[in-house]
Write a protein that holds these residues in place. Structure first.
Motif, mmCIF file in Angstrom:
data_model
loop_
_atom_site.group_PDB
_atom_site.id
_atom_site.type_symbol
_atom_site.label_atom_id
_atom_site.label_comp_id
_atom_site.label_asym_id
_atom_site.label_seq_id
_atom_site.Cartn_x
_atom_site.Cartn_y
_atom_site.Cartn_z
ATOM 1 N N SER A 1 -31.062 -26.488 18.154
ATOM 2 C CA SER A 1 -31.081 -26.019 16.966
ATOM 3 C C SER A 1 -30.004 -26.511 16.035
ATOM 4 O O SER A 1 -29.186 -27.186 16.407
ATOM 5 C CB SER A 1 -31.037 -24.472 16.918
ATOM 6 O OG SER A 1 -31.365 -23.967 15.422
ATOM 7 N N GLU A 2 -30.052 -26.426 14.807
ATOM 8 C CA GLU A 2 -28.882 -26.792 13.725
ATOM 9 C C GLU A 2 -28.418 -25.653 12.983
ATOM 10 O O GLU A 2 -29.070 -24.587 12.757
ATOM 11 C CB GLU A 2 -29.514 -28.025 12.923
ATOM 12 C CG GLU A 2 -29.822 -29.327 13.462
ATOM 13 C CD GLU A 2 -30.287 -30.193 12.460
ATOM 14 O OE1 GLU A 2 -30.508 -29.787 11.352
ATOM 15 O OE2 GLU A 2 -30.454 -31.309 12.902
ATOM 16 N N ALA A 3 -27.401 -25.679 12.378
ATOM 17 C CA ALA A 3 -26.857 -24.444 11.681
ATOM 18 C C ALA A 3 -25.988 -25.039 10.586
ATOM 19 O O ALA A 3 -25.245 -25.902 10.915
ATOM 20 C CB ALA A 3 -25.792 -23.563 12.702
ATOM 21 N N CYS A 4 -25.767 -24.250 9.446
ATOM 22 C CA CYS A 4 -24.888 -24.592 8.559
ATOM 23 C C CYS A 4 -23.944 -23.409 8.111
ATOM 24 O O CYS A 4 -24.455 -22.090 8.422
ATOM 25 C CB CYS A 4 -25.615 -24.822 6.970
ATOM 26 S SG CYS A 4 -26.565 -26.546 7.265
ATOM 27 N N LEU A 5 -22.769 -23.685 7.773
ATOM 28 C CA LEU A 5 -21.688 -22.641 7.454
ATOM 29 C C LEU A 5 -21.044 -23.177 6.393
ATOM 30 O O LEU A 5 -20.615 -24.242 6.145
ATOM 31 C CB LEU A 5 -20.594 -22.363 8.717
ATOM 32 C CG LEU A 5 -20.087 -20.901 8.779
ATOM 33 C CD1 LEU A 5 -21.015 -19.857 8.557
ATOM 34 C CD2 LEU A 5 -19.238 -21.055 9.860
ATOM 35 N N LEU A 6 -20.558 -22.261 5.278
ATOM 36 C CA LEU A 6 -19.650 -22.355 4.137
ATOM 37 C C LEU A 6 -18.569 -21.903 4.719
ATOM 38 O O LEU A 6 -18.239 -20.630 4.845
ATOM 39 C CB LEU A 6 -20.253 -21.674 2.997
ATOM 40 C CG LEU A 6 -21.678 -22.515 2.274
ATOM 41 C CD1 LEU A 6 -21.906 -21.589 1.077
ATOM 42 C CD2 LEU A 6 -21.266 -23.738 1.973
ATOM 43 N N LYS A 7 -17.413 -22.710 4.373
ATOM 44 C CA LYS A 7 -15.892 -22.625 4.713
ATOM 45 C C LYS A 7 -14.971 -22.710 3.643
ATOM 46 O O LYS A 7 -15.265 -23.829 2.634
ATOM 47 C CB LYS A 7 -15.461 -23.230 5.948
ATOM 48 C CG LYS A 7 -16.211 -22.448 7.008
ATOM 49 C CD LYS A 7 -15.445 -23.045 8.522
ATOM 50 C CE LYS A 7 -15.785 -22.626 9.692
ATOM 51 N NZ LYS A 7 -14.995 -22.943 10.723
#
Length: 387
Positions: free
Chosen positions: A131-137
């Motif tokens: 799977s793939e994931a995105c996160l805002l930091k």
């Protein structure tokens, strides 16, 4: 019969140039010796600037978009092991640092491990992307508070061109919004429902689920179209998981009430909003006490109450949920759900909360530290601080 190893070098080069993520290039080169010789390895010395985004109200932040891939590492037969049986494979999250170097993260806590890809032989270790994931930091490394889940929209969006970058997000515990780089404000996709819980990419499209268990899909024009009837599950939080090609809703039962979008609006009002937001961040959230899982019967348009996951393991991460077969992993067992306790308190991706395991056979919940064998499904490394 076509032999993949005999593909022309020119064709292999064309394929490799369409791989945006560095671990994909490394996985591409690890297929066989001829593929490895045809494609140059990605550079680890050249500094790559991070993807900076200036997010407008109500999520006002100078953020960095972090893209990761959840992978299953298959070990070689001669891999050293302290146990009597050699390990099959482990789960790990792969990302890039601000200097363009590959990094390994824990799939659930998002904490950076101390291992380095440089020490791995990619001809021996096979990487299977799950799977793939995105996160805002924030530039400091802390995740943006108020963002529950984020995904790149459309699926083909590329970070190589920031001007075309758009994101879907569930923010403030239920609002569904869209923002494209350069927009002066967020676009609210549904002004009648502020109780969305999760986003998932499924069959090339984005699907969302709300607290009532209604699943909808988002068309290319950003219109939210109902896909399923309401589940009306009694749990307090819903997650979407794809398993063996089917879409599941995981209903999480909590021991208390969740915070809502109204809590954010109250905290952001008045002159002391910074203090109110700080108190909201520190407020303990409810914890999970039980789970139920449902699958939609698309032919009849009804929900099926799943009594067992059989050999499957569901992983409910902060930024991504996915499933995997226990037969492919070292340690652990099937018919289980891995999740973060008190995840709603740390629902902005801070990586807080202890990892727990829910066992379907007796509906028990155990801390992962009390059952070390269950932790062997993850990359066996010490966990350090993220950068």
């Amino acid at each position: 019969m076509c032999r993949w190893a005999d593909l022309p070098k020119e064709l292999l080069e064309m394929i490799s140039k369409r791989l945006d993520f560095r671990v994909d290039v490394l996985r591409f080169r690890s297929v066989c010796t001829s593929w490895r010789c045809s494609v140059s390895p990605p550079s680890f010395d050249q500094e790559i600037p991070p993807v900076f985004l200036k997010l407008p109200h109500p999520i006002c932040a100078d953020a960095v978009l972090m893209q990761t891939a959840i992978c299953r590492i298959e070990y070689p037969r001669n891999y050293p092991s302290s146990s009597s049986s050699l390990p099959k494979s482990s789960l790990v999250k792969v990302g890039e640092s601000k200097h363009g170097k590959l990094q390994l993260f824990h799939p659930l806590s998002n904490q950076l491990t101390k291992d380095s890809f440089i020490s791995l032989n990619f001809l021996d270790h096979k990487f299977v992307q799950l799977s793939e994931a995105c996160l805002l930091k924030l530039p400091s490394g802390i995740s943006v508070f108020g963002i529950n889940k984020v995904a790149m929209f459309p699926l083909s969006a590329s970070c190589n061109n920031n001007c075309e970058l758009g994101i879907l997000a569930i923010y403030h515990e239920g609002k569904l919004g869209y923002w494209k780089n350069g927009d002066k404000e967020w676009t609210l996709l549904d002004d009648r429902n502020f109780e969305y819980d999760d986003i998932i990419a499924y069959r090339g499209q984005f699907y969302v689920v709300d607290r009532r268990g209604t699943v909808s899909w988002i068309d290319p024009s950003l219109k939210v179209i109902q896909y399923s009837p309401p589940l009306y599950g009694c749990g307090g939080q819903k997650n979407l998981v794809e398993s063996c090609g089917d879409l599941y809703v995981v209903d999480r039962f909590l021991d208390g009430e969740r915070r809502t979008w109204r809590d954010y609006e109250d905290a952001m009002g008045g002159t002391d909003n910074s203090l109110r937001l700080s108190k909201l961040m520190r407020k303990p959230g409810p914890v999970a006490v039980d789970f139920r899982v449902y699958k939609l019967d698309e032919e009849w348009g009804t929900w099926v109450d799943i009594k067992s996951l059989e050999d499957r393991i569901f992983i409910l991460g902060i930024d991504c949920s996915f499933s995997v077969s226990c037969r492919d992993l070292n340690g652990g067992k099937g018919n289980c759900i891995y999740f973060l306790h008190d995840s709603l308190r740390f629902g902005n991706g801070m990586g807080g909360g202890a990892i727990h395991v829910f066992r379907f056979d007796d509906h028990s919940i155990d801390n992962l530290t009390e059952n070390p064998w269950f932790s062997e499904i993850f990359w066996p490394a010490n966990v350090g601080s993220s950068t």
